[in-house]
Scaffold this motif. Structure first.
Motif, PDB file in Angstrom:
ATOM      1  N   ASP A  61     -75.027  32.425 104.991  1.00  0.00           N
ATOM      2  CA  ASP A  61     -75.042  31.345 105.971  1.00  0.00           C
ATOM      3  C   ASP A  61     -74.301  30.092 105.487  1.00  0.00           C
ATOM      4  N   ARG A  62     -74.513  29.748 104.226  1.00  0.00           N
ATOM      5  CA  ARG A  62     -73.986  28.500 103.672  1.00  0.00           C
ATOM      6  C   ARG A  62     -72.482  28.622 103.406  1.00  0.00           C
ATOM      7  N   ARG A  63     -71.720  27.662 103.867  1.00  0.00           N
ATOM      8  CA  ARG A  63     -70.264  27.699 103.711  1.00  0.00           C
ATOM      9  C   ARG A  63     -69.790  26.574 102.805  1.00  0.00           C
ATOM     10  N   GLN A  64     -69.006  26.931 101.826  1.00  0.00           N
ATOM     11  CA  GLN A  64     -68.424  25.952 100.883  1.00  0.00           C
ATOM     12  C   GLN A  64     -67.177  26.564 100.279  1.00  0.00           C
ATOM     13  N   GLY A  65     -66.077  25.834 100.264  1.00  0.00           N
ATOM     14  CA  GLY A  65     -64.894  26.225  99.496  1.00  0.00           C
ATOM     15  C   GLY A  65     -64.182  27.455 100.018  1.00  0.00           C
ATOM     16  N   ARG A  66     -63.151  27.857  99.279  1.00  0.00           N
ATOM     17  CA  ARG A  66     -62.260  28.927  99.714  1.00  0.00           C
ATOM     18  C   ARG A  66     -62.550  30.198  98.922  1.00  0.00           C
ATOM     19  N   SER A  67     -62.609  31.296  99.624  1.00  0.00           N
ATOM     20  CA  SER A  67     -62.860  32.585  98.967  1.00  0.00           C
ATOM     21  C   SER A  67     -61.550  33.189  98.470  1.00  0.00           C
ATOM     22  N   PRO A  68     -61.540  33.715  97.232  1.00  0.00           N
ATOM     23  CA  PRO A  68     -60.318  34.371  96.746  1.00  0.00           C
ATOM     24  C   PRO A  68     -60.080  35.694  97.458  1.00  0.00           C
ATOM     25  N   TRP A  69     -61.092  36.225  98.103  1.00  0.00           N
ATOM     26  CA  TRP A  69     -60.926  37.510  98.778  1.00  0.00           C
ATOM     27  C   TRP A  69     -60.370  37.351 100.193  1.00  0.00           C
ATOM     28  N   THR A  70     -60.924  36.382 100.910  1.00  0.00           N
ATOM     29  CA  THR A  70     -60.519  36.254 102.311  1.00  0.00           C
ATOM     30  C   THR A  70     -59.503  35.138 102.505  1.00  0.00           C
ATOM     31  N   GLY A  71     -59.361  34.249 101.507  1.00  0.00           N
ATOM     32  CA  GLY A  71     -58.494  33.089 101.675  1.00  0.00           C
ATOM     33  C   GLY A  71     -59.075  32.062 102.622  1.00  0.00           C
ATOM     34  N   GLU A  72     -60.216  32.412 103.188  1.00  0.00           N
ATOM     35  CA  GLU A  72     -60.835  31.546 104.196  1.00  0.00           C
ATOM     36  C   GLU A  72     -61.366  30.252 103.568  1.00  0.00           C
ATOM     37  N   PRO A  73     -60.988  29.092 104.109  1.00  0.00           N
ATOM     38  CA  PRO A  73     -61.635  27.849 103.654  1.00  0.00           C
ATOM     39  C   PRO A  73     -62.990  27.742 104.358  1.00  0.00           C
ATOM     40  N   GLY A  74     -63.919  27.065 103.726  1.00  0.00           N
ATOM     41  CA  GLY A  74     -65.255  27.003 104.314  1.00  0.00           C
ATOM     42  C   GLY A  74     -65.847  28.388 104.450  1.00  0.00           C
ATOM     43  N   ASP A 118     -51.672  36.361  86.560  1.00  0.00           N
ATOM     44  CA  ASP A 118     -51.451  37.057  87.821  1.00  0.00           C
ATOM     45  C   ASP A 118     -52.390  36.501  88.895  1.00  0.00           C
ATOM     46  N   PRO A 119     -51.842  35.674  89.798  1.00  0.00           N
ATOM     47  CA  PRO A 119     -52.713  35.040  90.806  1.00  0.00           C
ATOM     48  C   PRO A 119     -53.438  36.072  91.666  1.00  0.00           C
ATOM     49  N   ALA A 120     -52.883  37.269  91.770  1.00  0.00           N
ATOM     50  CA  ALA A 120     -53.550  38.299  92.571  1.00  0.00           C
ATOM     51  C   ALA A 120     -54.841  38.773  91.923  1.00  0.00           C
ATOM     52  N   ARG A 121     -55.020  38.457  90.624  1.00  0.00           N
ATOM     53  CA  ARG A 121     -56.237  38.861  89.927  1.00  0.00           C
ATOM     54  C   ARG A 121     -57.231  37.710  89.785  1.00  0.00           C
ATOM     55  N   ALA A 122     -57.094  36.703  90.639  1.00  0.00           N
ATOM     56  CA  ALA A 122     -57.987  35.537  90.546  1.00  0.00           C
ATOM     57  C   ALA A 122     -59.452  35.965  90.621  1.00  0.00           C
ATOM     58  N   ASP A 123     -59.723  37.008  91.382  1.00  0.00           N
ATOM     59  CA  ASP A 123     -61.127  37.412  91.515  1.00  0.00           C
ATOM     60  C   ASP A 123     -61.664  38.033  90.226  1.00  0.00           C
ATOM     61  N   ASP A 124     -60.771  38.675  89.455  1.00  0.00           N
ATOM     62  CA  ASP A 124     -61.211  39.177  88.146  1.00  0.00           C
ATOM     63  C   ASP A 124     -61.665  38.022  87.252  1.00  0.00           C
ATOM     64  N   VAL A 125     -60.888  36.953  87.301  1.00  0.00           N
ATOM     65  CA  VAL A 125     -61.203  35.786  86.465  1.00  0.00           C
ATOM     66  C   VAL A 125     -62.526  35.164  86.921  1.00  0.00           C
ATOM     67  N   LEU A 126     -62.688  35.040  88.222  1.00  0.00           N
ATOM     68  CA  LEU A 126     -63.915  34.436  88.739  1.00  0.00           C
ATOM     69  C   LEU A 126     -65.126  35.338  88.502  1.00  0.00           C
ATOM     70  N   ALA A 127     -64.910  36.638  88.576  1.00  0.00           N
ATOM     71  CA  ALA A 127     -66.009  37.574  88.304  1.00  0.00           C
ATOM     72  C   ALA A 127     -66.440  37.499  86.832  1.00  0.00           C
ATOM     73  N   ALA A 128     -65.518  37.062  85.976  1.00  0.00           N
ATOM     74  CA  ALA A 128     -65.788  36.977  84.540  1.00  0.00           C
ATOM     75  C   ALA A 128     -66.401  35.646  84.128  1.00  0.00           C
ATOM     76  N   ALA A 129     -66.369  34.664  85.023  1.00  0.00           N
ATOM     77  CA  ALA A 129     -66.632  33.275  84.634  1.00  0.00           C
ATOM     78  C   ALA A 129     -67.984  33.098  83.950  1.00  0.00           C
ATOM     79  N   ASP A 130     -69.026  33.551  84.605  1.00  0.00           N
ATOM     80  CA  ASP A 130     -70.371  33.348  84.067  1.00  0.00           C
ATOM     81  C   ASP A 130     -70.529  34.018  82.698  1.00  0.00           C
ATOM     82  N   ALA A 131     -70.060  35.253  82.601  1.00  0.00           N
ATOM     83  CA  ALA A 131     -70.224  35.990  81.338  1.00  0.00           C
ATOM     84  C   ALA A 131     -69.413  35.324  80.228  1.00  0.00           C
ATOM     85  N   TYR A 132     -68.232  34.821  80.572  1.00  0.00           N
ATOM     86  CA  TYR A 132     -67.411  34.173  79.540  1.00  0.00           C
ATOM     87  C   TYR A 132     -68.075  32.898  79.047  1.00  0.00           C
TER      88      TYR A 132
END
Lengths: 596, 596
Positions: free
Chosen positions: B318-331, A504-518
């Motif tokens: 302050d530091r900007r890198q990559g796209r956020s899964p929450w905002t979709g914002e690049p940088g 589910d691409p809408a849950r991408a943040d769940d996956v990213l929130a899990a990354a370090d722990a996984y």
């Protein structure tokens, strides 16, 4: 304190844990056998102990220096590098076609551990060359191989990887360095790169820079990046050295550690460069070399931990304070205090776990290239891919934590720079950052490696661990077995949860929130698997009367130490895997109490 | 980057978490009320931000220097100290009878957090004076109080604690410094002390050394140690300064961090000294001041973590890198990447846990002295005793780990000294070592504090946590509650197991092998309790419309972050508690693979 290369442990880890015999069995390494392995590790240990370890402290104190557009290596380092190269250490795993020794990657990784232990700042120089060697072997033209690769393999020249720019770190797609065709097949390269390890020095006549830059017509973002080669000194068609190329260091960073490794800011000012591989595929080409470099950085984590462990153990055996509950002796060595013994035992257990993971990654890389049939190669490539971010991140976090425990074992002396323990704590801190931060590794694991084959590689490793678990019942009873069983179960639960969330691409943040722990969960449990395999092998050798009984029994007990002190984390990691992105999203700067 | 004192968080922690109102309710602090608390914290924040933070980096770079038998404070530090003292900060909790302000210890601890955050090396100077103040308040004669205590309270002079000798660190019983009676009531003190923090400097006219030494007829070991006072400059009977006393620094250590805090080797060469308290009871007298100092060191751990957190948060925004899964914002700001948000959220949660533990220890200390009836005082003394080693060790380990995460949030910039994140990582590392290593704290916890009252204090805290758990059901459902319930259960199991093991002296090694894990377990779970209390209070305030809603909701969410990322460790700590001394005893140097 004197560093002693752990040759016996390295050989054990390669054979009994990582299973290097499979690599030999492919027949792809005709010059390799058990005796060669032993000889290479012995010799690497010698070089590390006698040539490199004595320079570690002066390298820290004096560091590499920058003046007038040139870097001078720390005192003794240039001579040491030339002696190191003359010993053939820069071409261990390179192809004999280019002057290499054609040995397994896994052996090369093992042989470099003592190099990094002895002198982490030094080890970075050949490590970066190895990455350039891999890139040119994979993507260079015959002429490039003839001109540059042979010199890198012989160690006559060194290599540098030039990726990061001030605005483009973890996000390399944002880089802006330009390469404009000169019309004669060469390119004119312009831009600034930062964090260029050993980007300039006086140890060799030439340095081969592998540089990411954009062609004039390149698309924006990561798909418009190409890989270029720019030598510090231009090479004439007869192979002799010509004019100085148009790039130079403009400074070196003042860093927390690895002072003898010059970290350069490089300016390319219309430098003459050549394209390596295909246009706009530079990022993919660079990743071939970055993945190899990532395992090598994992080995650095193990190496600095081993160095810190040895130093702490020596101190604990020497320093006397208080009464031991075991011996009743007043003024006992602090080694005879249970809490100190615990620290050292946990340090050692975690080191062996990390060593096993890194060398297993090396074995997987060898088999991915050289296994007999295509299915096998695909299987091992999947395992290499899966293990690489774990080897890098878990081992380097471990390196920092073990170096910190090493300081702690020393008490007040640990905080005094002259003792040397503090240098390991400072040096170790870079490894979780470079070659892709450990956060990037975790995202690579959950974002790509876990699911690229539908989860097959992860499931395969769970199955392999489960098989070892079955054998473990013959060696231990009760908790040491239960803990591994529970830990494997946690890996299974987390893996299935993530594979499900990834639908589910809408849950991408769940996956990213899990990354370090996984990643940490996988590392903790696979690390336990490594120790379990070691314990089983040690029990067999003990039964066969093959080897030092105290040391072999130590391998059996070490698994128990790990099971009691580390494997229990698995359930806690599983909880963090499931924390969800929504919770973190709510933790805004205001929620975190940032000053308004 | 600019440090901003977290005044709002400090006040919240004092009131809503540590329950400072109980202290006010004793009536022992007539000059204290909520407004005074707010004003003191505000003013402390001001001093930290404007006077001390600007000197932190130059202090690291230049450090304190030693030459010709004298120490010169780092540039600006002597003036800053005199301004600090003039502000009344050295006597906050001291008795008005000696010129102090008679405020609660808990408030003093809270007010000093910003001091340590702003400049940990500076903060050590008044911290050591506070310890000397406590010792003289408790054990000094009227004349000693008149002559020395008033000067320490006013900050005109500073204090130093002189315990460690080369052969006597964790085992103070091994110290050999001698004090021989001069026949006139004074003593002649001879010996060498090491690790003497701010043992010499040029910020004040005099320095009061509190020195442990042996009388000529003293029994060997810890029961033959007495406490002496030796001023750097002798004081005439009219209070004026006389001749220089016969002791001097013979060098300062070259350390990993806190460079502006001179760590002196001191030589006493027939120095004139006076006895403090009773002969041969010096160790007990010193422990009154060491226990206060231990909580203060815990606050240092919180303080350096807060500083590292603020710096990392500012960088991440302050530091900007990559796209956020929450905002979709690049940088996007890297703060909008879940793994970075996770790091910052966990850092903040652990800081608030540590802050709550330390300030609760302060409240317990105040109530142990000032609660209305004797039973109450006994109860709170038990809690103070139990919490002290946890406050010291858990908070300082946390300080190191959070400072390390702060480096990590910065990526490559974190490893560059100019950024400042690396200084926190270096400075933080001393806190788990001094004032009793964290291993010593753990042994104190399981060896003394846990069982001194038959386990009553531990059982009382379990009961209190269980009461909070019941309230938590109104705020959360499911996992956040289950995790706390399981964690409390692990504390209960571990506590009962240890109390049982302690019945059998032959199992002393099991208890010692458990020490570290038990302390960490207690810290993790009591830390969770602190956040849970904060969340409940925040929910009440939110309902009452009392305060910034985003910040209050943050407190509620922060408990969830902690529950998902930290509370799960409890079961793993419990496993380590039970590992047993026998396993560790088997891990000999040979088993650990030490070179033969």
């Amino acid at each position: 304190m004197t560093y002693r290369a752990p040759v016996r442990d390295l050989a054990f880890s390669l054979e009994a844990v990582a299973g290097v015999d499979r690599v030999a069995a492919t027949g792809a390494f005709p010059d390799y056998d058990r005796d060669v392995m032993g000889a290479v590790l012995e010799a690497a240990g010698q070089v590390a102990e006698t040539l490199l370890a004595p320079l570690n402290r002066i390298g820290d104190q004096k560091g590499a220096t920058y003046a007038n557009g040139a870097v001078t290596a720390a005192p003794g380092f240039a001579d040491a590098y030339r002696e190191f190269a003359a010993g053939g250490w820069t071409g261990l795993a390179a192809s004999p076609a280019h002057g290499g020794q054609g040995l397994p990657k896994a052996l090369e990784l093992a042989a470099f551990e003592p190099v990094h232990s002895a002198n982490m700042a030094f080890g970075l120089c050949p490590m970066l060359s190895l990455a350039a060697i891999e890139a040119l072997e994979a993507h260079g033209t015959d002429r490039q191989k003839e001109t540059y690769l042979t010199k890198l393999v012989s160690g006559e020249w060194t290599g540098a990887m030039c990726l990061t720019e001030p605005q483009a770190g973890s996000d390399l797609g944002a880089l802006t360095s330009q390469a404009v065709p000169n019309g004669d097949g060469s390119y004119s390269l312009t831009g600034q790169k930062i964090y260029i390890t050993w980007g300039d020095h006086d140890a060799t006549d030439n340095i081969v820079h592998m540089v990411l830059a954009r062609l004039p017509d390149a698309p924006p973002g990561p798909k418009g990046i190409s890989l270029f080669l720019a030598p510090k000194v231009l090479v004439n068609s007869d192979g002799s050295l010509g004019a100085r190329n148009a790039f130079r260091p403009v400074g070196v960073e003042h860093k927390l550690g690895i002072h003898a490794s010059p970290t350069c800011v490089m300016a390319y000012e219309g430098a003459t460069a050549e394209l390596v591989g295909r246009p706009n595929e530079g990022l993919a080409h660079m990743f071939t070399m970055m993945n190899a470099a990532r395992v090598a950085v994992g080995v650095e984590g193990v190496a600095i931990a081993e160095r810190a462990f040895q130093q702490a153990l020596a101190y604990a055996l020497d320093r006397r304070q208080g009464r031991s509950p075991w011996t009743g002796e007043p003024g006992a060595p602090i080694f005879d205090h249970p809490d100190v013994r615990r620290m050292l035992s946990v340090m050692k257990a975690r080191i062996e776990a990390g060593r096993g993971i890194c060398l297993s990654t090396g074995v997987a890389a060898d088999l991915a290239k050289h296994a007999g049939d295509a299915d096998d190669r695909r299987f091992w490539k999947g395992r290499e891919d899966l293990l690489t971010p774990i080897a890098k991140a878990w081992s380097t976090d471990m390196g920092v934590e073990v170096a910190s425990m090493g300081v702690q074992v020393h008490g007040g002396m640990g905080f005094i720079e002259e003792t040397g323990a503090a240098q390991h704590y400072r040096d170790a801190r870079i490894a979780p950052i470079y070659e892709g931060t450990n956060g990037i590794q975790a995202m690579d694991l959950v974002g790509r490696k876990l699911s690229q084959d539908g989860g097959d590689s992860a499931k395969a490793i769970i199955a392999d661990m489960t098989a070892t678990l079955a054998d473990l019942h013959h060696l231990y009873q009760g908790k040491p077995v239960e803990r591994f069983a529970n830990a494997i179960e946690a890996v299974r639960d987390a893996t299935l949860w993530l594979l499900d969330r990834k639908q589910d691409p809408a849950r991408a943040d769940d996956v990213l929130a899990a990354a370090d722990a996984y990643l940490k969960l996988m590392g903790d449990v696979i690390g336990g698997w490594m120790l379990a395999k070691g314990a089983l092998a040690a029990a067999d050798r003990l039964k066969a009367g093959d080897g030092d009984p105290a040391w072999l029994q130590g391998k059996i007990d070490l698994y128990e130490v790990y099971a009691a002190n580390v494997l229990g984390h698995a359930s806690s990691r599983l909880a963090a895997v499931g924390q969800g992105g929504g919770l973190l999203m709510r933790m805004t700067a205001q929620a975190l109490g940032a000053a308004a």
